[in-house]
Design a protein around this motif. Structure first.
Motif: not given
Length: 386
Positions: A246-272
């Protein structure tokens, strides 16, 4: 004839110059945009964030880790990375990009903590416990042993091994999160050396795997620094672990990669969501007002935890069936608010290893209880902006 010959030589020289220039541009790689070349990495990141997640500006603490390189410096180093020439300029690269490598890593090797608390204590990669992934030899663990003792496995002599200790408060049950509860708070301080993200135009050209670890060392380390090498290799191994059910994981090596991964899982309306500061670390604290994200419903969340590497790397994983809390942390004596903590409760632990340290601390087994933990300094969760 002599004049024509000179003109032909001039044309040839200009053509050769343009050919070399084109080759250099091509070598720097087509994987990044013109905007990325012309803007500084920080300005590009802010623009990227505005375009991709317009309702969620990056928090100051994360923006502060954007690469300090100028646009021209980023383009220069990206070209060097493409030509496999960074190692010849490693000290200037490390200094300019605010990294932990080169001579700096050699000089500060002894100050590198043995583990990253956030990753190894919050139960992120449950199956790695047998490889001592949760080992803790940092000052924080010693501090806890002196203050109140620590829970840990015992060796044949019946002595608790310091490297296996689990700080009280590292894991807790969901019913703990109530106004007025007094609990021990683990040391959530980020003890890693400061590093910044690399621009995607550079990090995408660098090796990042255990199979290429010799090449990684050749690029970033000027000499053998055993503790740094061990920590870097441990991060790569974590990145290559198979996800839990049930887990999807990724090591992100740039802030842009992190944004892409979070948005791909949760959509674009997200918050830290993250813990505001380190106040209360290593102390008993009182919980004040407790707020749930999205009305207390079980939600999907993307948790990101800092790994140790010459540049900033985050180990992010998307987990279903979690509840995220924001909690006022109070001083037990004065009842004054000293922090605002963010915590996540994993509601389904059935796929976790029976050797997971949470079960040693809480006295249970996989699938029988939920497990909660705080987000440490520099770690955080992405959730839907509800």
């Amino acid at each position: 004839m002599r004049k024509m010959k000179k003109e032909l030589e001039l044309i040839s020289a200009v053509f050769y110059f343009l050919l070399v220039l084109a080759s250099t541009v091509y070598a720097s790689g087509p994987s990044h945009s013109h905007a990325e070349d012309s803007l500084s990495p920080k300005a590009y990141l802010m623009q990227y964030c505005e375009n991709e997640i317009p309702t969620s500006p990056l928090p100051k603490f994360l923006l502060a880790r954007a690469s300090p390189l100028t646009g021209s410096q980023a383009a220069l180093f990206a070209g060097m990375a493409s030509r496999n020439a960074l190692s010849s300029h490693i000290d200037s690269f490390c200094k300019s990009a605010d990294l932990f490598c080169g001579k700096d890593a050699e000089l500060r090797n002894q100050n590198v903590p043995s583990t990253s608390q956030g990753i190894y204590h919050q139960g992120i990669y449950q199956n790695s416990y047998h490889q001592s992934t949760y080992s803790q030899t940092s000052q924080a663990c010693k501090f806890y042993k002196q203050k109140r003792g620590a829970v840990g496995d015992k060796n044949d002599d019946g002595v608790v091994r310091e490297h296996d200790c689990i700080m009280p408060g590292t894991f807790f049950r969901e019913n703990t999160l109530k106004n007025g509860t007094i609990i021990p708070m683990p040391d959530i301080t980020d003890r890693n050396p400061r590093r910044s993200f690399l621009p995607r135009s550079i990090e995408s050209k660098l090796p990042f795997s255990t199979s290429n670890f010799q090449e990684v060392k050749r690029i970033f380390l000027t000499s053998s620094t055993s503790k740094v090498e061990a920590r870097m290799n441990a991060t790569l191994r974590l990145c290559e672990l198979t996800p839990n059910a049930g887990e999807t994981k990724r090591c992100v090596r740039s802030a842009e990669d992190m944004i892409d991964f979070a948005a791909s899982r949760l959509g674009r309306s997200i918050k830290i969501r993250t813990t505001e500061n380190t106040n209360g670390s290593g102390m008993d604290v009182m919980l004040g007002k407790v707020r749930t994200v999205d009305g207390g419903k079980a939600i999907d969340a993307v948790s990101c935890h800092q790994g140790f590497y010459p540049y900033l790397v985050y180990l992010c994983h998307a987990l279903p069936n979690a509840r995220v809390y924001e909690v006022d942390i109070l001083d037990t004596a004065t009842k004054a608010k000293i922090n605002r903590g963010s915590a996540i409760c994993h509601l389904d632990t059935s796929s976790w290893s029976s050797n997971h340290p949470a079960f040693s601390l809480l006295g249970s087994a996989p699938g029988e209880i939920e497990v909660c933990h705080w987000f440490y300094q520099s770690d955080f969760a992405w959730t839907i902006d509800a």
